[in-house]
Design a protein around this motif. Structure first.
Motif, PDB file in Angstrom:
ATOM      1  N   LEU A 279     -62.753 -39.063  13.754  1.00  0.00           N
ATOM      2  CA  LEU A 279     -63.429 -39.555  14.751  1.00  0.00           C
ATOM      3  C   LEU A 279     -65.201 -39.667  13.176  1.00  0.00           C
ATOM      4  N   LEU A 280     -65.370 -38.178  12.372  1.00  0.00           N
ATOM      5  CA  LEU A 280     -65.726 -38.760  11.611  1.00  0.00           C
ATOM      6  C   LEU A 280     -65.909 -40.078  11.059  1.00  0.00           C
ATOM      7  N   LEU A 281     -64.050 -40.013  10.391  1.00  0.00           N
ATOM      8  CA  LEU A 281     -64.554 -41.660   9.657  1.00  0.00           C
ATOM      9  C   LEU A 281     -64.705 -42.539  10.174  1.00  0.00           C
ATOM     10  N   ILE A 282     -64.321 -42.348  11.618  1.00  0.00           N
ATOM     11  CA  ILE A 282     -65.240 -43.341  12.480  1.00  0.00           C
ATOM     12  C   ILE A 282     -66.863 -43.489  12.277  1.00  0.00           C
ATOM     13  N   ILE A 283     -67.482 -43.056  12.557  1.00  0.00           N
ATOM     14  CA  ILE A 283     -68.950 -42.249  12.332  1.00  0.00           C
ATOM     15  C   ILE A 283     -69.296 -42.898  11.450  1.00  0.00           C
ATOM     16  N   LEU A 284     -68.582 -42.648   9.964  1.00  0.00           N
ATOM     17  CA  LEU A 284     -68.945 -42.580   8.742  1.00  0.00           C
ATOM     18  C   LEU A 284     -69.911 -44.032   8.647  1.00  0.00           C
ATOM     19  N   PRO A 285     -69.835 -44.767   9.077  1.00  0.00           N
ATOM     20  CA  PRO A 285     -70.494 -46.666   8.352  1.00  0.00           C
ATOM     21  C   PRO A 285     -71.870 -45.958   8.612  1.00  0.00           C
ATOM     22  N   PHE A 286     -71.749 -45.934   9.647  1.00  0.00           N
ATOM     23  CA  PHE A 286     -72.958 -45.580  10.969  1.00  0.00           C
ATOM     24  C   PHE A 286     -74.215 -44.870   9.709  1.00  0.00           C
ATOM     25  N   TRP A 287     -73.549 -43.841   8.606  1.00  0.00           N
ATOM     26  CA  TRP A 287     -74.559 -42.892   7.483  1.00  0.00           C
ATOM     27  C   TRP A 287     -75.359 -44.403   6.858  1.00  0.00           C
ATOM     28  N   THR A 288     -75.195 -45.412   6.794  1.00  0.00           N
ATOM     29  CA  THR A 288     -75.566 -46.729   5.677  1.00  0.00           C
ATOM     30  C   THR A 288     -76.549 -47.291   6.726  1.00  0.00           C
ATOM     31  N   SER A 289     -77.058 -48.070   6.024  1.00  0.00           N
ATOM     32  CA  SER A 289     -77.838 -48.987   6.149  1.00  0.00           C
ATOM     33  C   SER A 289     -76.641 -50.058   6.984  1.00  0.00           C
ATOM     34  N   PHE A 290     -76.962 -50.538   7.737  1.00  0.00           N
ATOM     35  CA  PHE A 290     -76.743 -51.791   8.794  1.00  0.00           C
ATOM     36  C   PHE A 290     -76.423 -53.314   7.683  1.00  0.00           C
ATOM     37  N   LEU A 291     -77.761 -53.135   7.233  1.00  0.00           N
ATOM     38  CA  LEU A 291     -77.838 -54.794   6.103  1.00  0.00           C
ATOM     39  C   LEU A 291     -76.704 -54.184   4.989  1.00  0.00           C
ATOM     40  N   LEU A 292     -76.398 -53.194   3.956  1.00  0.00           N
ATOM     41  CA  LEU A 292     -75.974 -53.017   3.106  1.00  0.00           C
ATOM     42  C   LEU A 292     -74.601 -53.164   3.627  1.00  0.00           C
ATOM     43  N   ARG A 293     -74.380 -52.869   4.742  1.00  0.00           N
ATOM     44  CA  ARG A 293     -72.582 -53.312   4.971  1.00  0.00           C
ATOM     45  C   ARG A 293     -72.592 -54.109   4.968  1.00  0.00           C
ATOM     46  N   VAL A 294     -73.321 -54.619   5.310  1.00  0.00           N
ATOM     47  CA  VAL A 294     -73.064 -56.040   5.545  1.00  0.00           C
ATOM     48  C   VAL A 294     -72.704 -57.263   4.476  1.00  0.00           C
ATOM     49  N   TYR A 295     -73.808 -56.833   3.800  1.00  0.00           N
ATOM     50  CA  TYR A 295     -73.722 -56.878   2.154  1.00  0.00           C
ATOM     51  C   TYR A 295     -72.545 -56.823   1.278  1.00  0.00           C
ATOM     52  N   ALA A 296     -72.477 -55.103   1.529  1.00  0.00           N
ATOM     53  CA  ALA A 296     -70.088 -54.448   1.068  1.00  0.00           C
ATOM     54  C   ALA A 296     -69.701 -55.975   1.727  1.00  0.00           C
ATOM     55  N   LEU A 297     -69.517 -56.319   2.771  1.00  0.00           N
ATOM     56  CA  LEU A 297     -68.699 -56.838   3.270  1.00  0.00           C
ATOM     57  C   LEU A 297     -68.931 -58.467   2.719  1.00  0.00           C
ATOM     58  N   GLU A 298     -69.736 -58.711   2.070  1.00  0.00           N
ATOM     59  CA  GLU A 298     -69.710 -59.932   1.584  1.00  0.00           C
ATOM     60  C   GLU A 298     -69.678 -59.941   0.248  1.00  0.00           C
ATOM     61  N   GLY A 299     -69.981 -59.011  -0.065  1.00  0.00           N
ATOM     62  CA  GLY A 299     -69.433 -58.651  -2.079  1.00  0.00           C
ATOM     63  C   GLY A 299     -66.821 -58.283  -1.993  1.00  0.00           C
ATOM     64  N   ILE A 300     -66.849 -58.046  -0.672  1.00  0.00           N
ATOM     65  CA  ILE A 300     -65.133 -58.406  -0.548  1.00  0.00           C
ATOM     66  C   ILE A 300     -64.256 -59.676  -0.650  1.00  0.00           C
ATOM     67  N   ILE A 301     -65.431 -60.395   0.586  1.00  0.00           N
ATOM     68  CA  ILE A 301     -65.039 -61.701   1.175  1.00  0.00           C
ATOM     69  C   ILE A 301     -64.939 -62.910   0.212  1.00  0.00           C
ATOM     70  N   ARG A 302     -66.419 -62.572  -0.774  1.00  0.00           N
ATOM     71  CA  ARG A 302     -66.521 -63.824  -1.770  1.00  0.00           C
ATOM     72  C   ARG A 302     -65.566 -64.913  -2.261  1.00  0.00           C
ATOM     73  N   GLU A 303     -65.503 -65.814  -2.752  1.00  0.00           N
ATOM     74  CA  GLU A 303     -64.939 -66.333  -3.979  1.00  0.00           C
ATOM     75  C   GLU A 303     -64.186 -65.255  -5.023  1.00  0.00           C
ATOM     76  N   ASN A 304     -65.014 -64.579  -5.490  1.00  0.00           N
ATOM     77  CA  ASN A 304     -65.082 -63.416  -6.747  1.00  0.00           C
ATOM     78  C   ASN A 304     -64.976 -61.842  -5.980  1.00  0.00           C
ATOM     79  N   GLY A 305     -64.391 -62.292  -5.090  1.00  0.00           N
ATOM     80  CA  GLY A 305     -64.907 -60.439  -4.885  1.00  0.00           C
ATOM     81  C   GLY A 305     -63.003 -60.053  -4.530  1.00  0.00           C
ATOM     82  N   LEU A 306     -63.134 -58.882  -3.877  1.00  0.00           N
ATOM     83  CA  LEU A 306     -61.879 -58.173  -4.151  1.00  0.00           C
ATOM     84  C   LEU A 306     -60.795 -58.325  -3.619  1.00  0.00           C
TER      85      LEU A 306
END
Length: 278
Positions: free
Chosen positions: A100-127
């Protein structure tokens, strides 16, 4: 008092503005209530804003796309979240706390930062593209950003915990002796799931679906950062009308219609809860 101050009063202001007309002053709309020289109160309601919503196809497209995106995102979250919640509910208490801690852990960071992080993963030169190119599985980067797929990934990634937690709270209370009794009576595992587990988990399914569907319909950040021009959701339309066009009356009318569309699922959920209490 909380609902009165933070919901009913703002809703009243939005409803009032939706019947006004756009004007070049601050605030950018006319008053619907005026006092004549003979101290008579005149009420001027302008219905053109609502008529405009039904004549311009942009709003219908935005509403339908928002409902479709929210529906399928909720469905995918349910398909992914149910096995997760069920697996967590069947583990020991100490393991449950860690999971449950692993499920809740993303809420400890900003929603906007998490979306930006996902952008870094799926963009053309992303992960993802870098890993697939390195493994030789693709010859050129996949086009994920600025597509509907990116919007779905963003919503599912952001709102999946809202599906898992209510499901876990319901499945944890499930009496597993009922499944044993079903097995003793000759029921196959899939039949026991359909006849026993699924009906008892229905309150969690409904609660999780509502918690995902309602905010997903009005999502603004995810389609703006990850979606393209074709991914027009009602949240972006509201932003453009309020801050781009500064057409507060039309924007308020869009918000009122949007709220009315959401009242239906909420009313169904309350009806189901009332039947459960009976």
């Amino acid at each position: 008092m909380f609902l009165l101050v933070f919901f009913l009063i703002p809703f009243g202001f939005a409803l009032m503005i939706s019947f006004a007309q756009t004007a070049i002053h601050v605030p950018p709309y006319t008053s619907i209530v005026s006092i004549s020289p003979d101290s008579r109160i005149d009420l001027s309601l302008h219905l053109g804003n609502y008529k405009y919503l039904f004549t311009d196809e942009v709003y219908a497209i935005a509403y339908l796309y928002s409902l479709k995106t929210a529906f399928f995102s909720t469905l995918i979250c349910l398909v992914l979240g149910f096995p997760m919640a069920y697996a967590i509910s069947r583990t020991s208490k100490s393991t449950q706390n860690v999971l449950l801690l692993l499920i809740i852990l993303p809420f400890w960071t900003s929603f906007l930062l998490r979306v930006y992080a996902l952008e870094g993963i799926i963009r053309e030169n992303g992960l993802i593209n870098s890993a697939l190119l390195w493994l030789g599985l693709i010859d050129q980067p996949l086009k994920i950003m600025r597509t509907s797929l990116a919007v779905y990934l963003g919503i599912i990634y952001s709102y999946l915990p809202f599906m898992v937690l209510p499901l876990f709270a319901t499945l944890e209370k499930l009496d597993h002796s009922l499944l044993e009794a079903a097995a003793d009576l000759g029921s196959r595992p899939w039949r026991a799931f359909v006849d026993v587990t699924l009906p008892l988990a229905m309150p969690g399914i409904i609660a999780g679906s509502m918690l995902v569907f309602i905010p997903a319909v009005g999502e603004f950040v995810i389609p703006t950062l990850l979606g393209g021009p074709d991914n027009l959701m009602i949240g972006r339309v509201l932003w453009d009308e309020f801050f781009g066009n500064r057409d507060w009356p039309v924007a308020s009318a869009v918000a009122i219609v949007f709220l009315v569309l959401l009242v239906g699922p909420i009313a169904l959920y309350q009806h189901y809860q009332a039947k459960e209490l009976e």
